[in-house]
Design a protein around this motif. Structure first.
Motif, PDB file in Angstrom:
ATOM      1  N   PHE A   1     -22.097  51.242  14.013  1.00  0.00           N
ATOM      2  CA  PHE A   1     -21.337  50.066  14.445  1.00  0.00           C
ATOM      3  C   PHE A   1     -21.092  50.074  15.950  1.00  0.00           C
ATOM      4  O   PHE A   1     -21.032  49.017  16.572  1.00  0.00           O
ATOM      5  CB  PHE A   1     -20.015  49.957  13.679  1.00  0.00           C
TER       6      PHE A   1
ATOM      7  N   THR B   1     -18.169  47.205   6.931  1.00  0.00           N
ATOM      8  CA  THR B   1     -17.773  46.827   8.287  1.00  0.00           C
ATOM      9  C   THR B   1     -16.982  48.010   8.847  1.00  0.00           C
ATOM     10  O   THR B   1     -16.600  48.916   8.092  1.00  0.00           O
ATOM     11  CB  THR B   1     -16.867  45.575   8.304  1.00  0.00           C
TER      12      THR B   1
ATOM     13  N   GLY C   1     -25.931  45.352   9.237  1.00  0.00           N
ATOM     14  CA  GLY C   1     -25.518  45.054   7.874  1.00  0.00           C
ATOM     15  C   GLY C   1     -26.601  45.396   6.881  1.00  0.00           C
ATOM     16  O   GLY C   1     -27.776  45.524   7.230  1.00  0.00           O
TER      17      GLY C   1
END
Length: 144
Positions: free
Chosen positions: A56, A18, A63
């Motif tokens: 991102f 992340t 993912g």
């Protein structure tokens, strides 16, 4: 730490990636890590992490799911599926690939080489380019 442990740790961090865990990935690669994928060839930890920062920033819900991990004589391998949505239109995408990981003496990744079919899994799905690639494939295919 053994190479297998280093590989499995990398796989876990990669799968759980992340924006908040990018530093965890950065800790597992060498200062001069080499990264190659169908769009990039670069060196250095900051450039490497920049690829994922940009991912991102540009994509919704990106993912990775790691489905297999293997350690060979010279490298480790991760089989993965990347899923994401585009920010313009929210179209869902899925890319299957493999990462070849080379390790330094310190068991940090010195090379991360991504192998996946950009032609079939990306370019062929773009509106105009996809049609053109389909025409070329039909002309070159064994079964016409």
């Amino acid at each position: 730490m053994t190479r297998e442990e280093a590989l499995r740790r990398y796989a876990k961090v990669f799968e759980d990636l992340t924006p908040d865990t990018l530093d965890d990935l950065g800790a597992l690669v060498g200062d001069d890590v080499r990264f190659v994928d169908p769009f990039n060839e670069l060196r250095g930890r900051e450039a490497f992490l920049g690829v994922f920062r940009e991912m991102f920033d540009r994509l919704q819900e990106p993912g990775f799911t790691v489905s297999d991990v293997a350690l060979g004589q010279e490298a480790g391998y991760l089989r993965w599926r990347m899923t994401f949505r585009t920010k313009s239109g929210g179209r869902a995408w899925q890319i299957d690939g493999m990462s070849e990981l080379r390790f330094g003496a310190d068991d940090r990744v010195s090379q991360h080489l991504d192998h996946w079919d950009a032609g079939g899994q990306f370019y062929a799905k773009l509106p105009l380019l996809g049609w053109l690639i389909g025409q070329v494939r039909r002309r070159l295919s064994h079964e016409r």
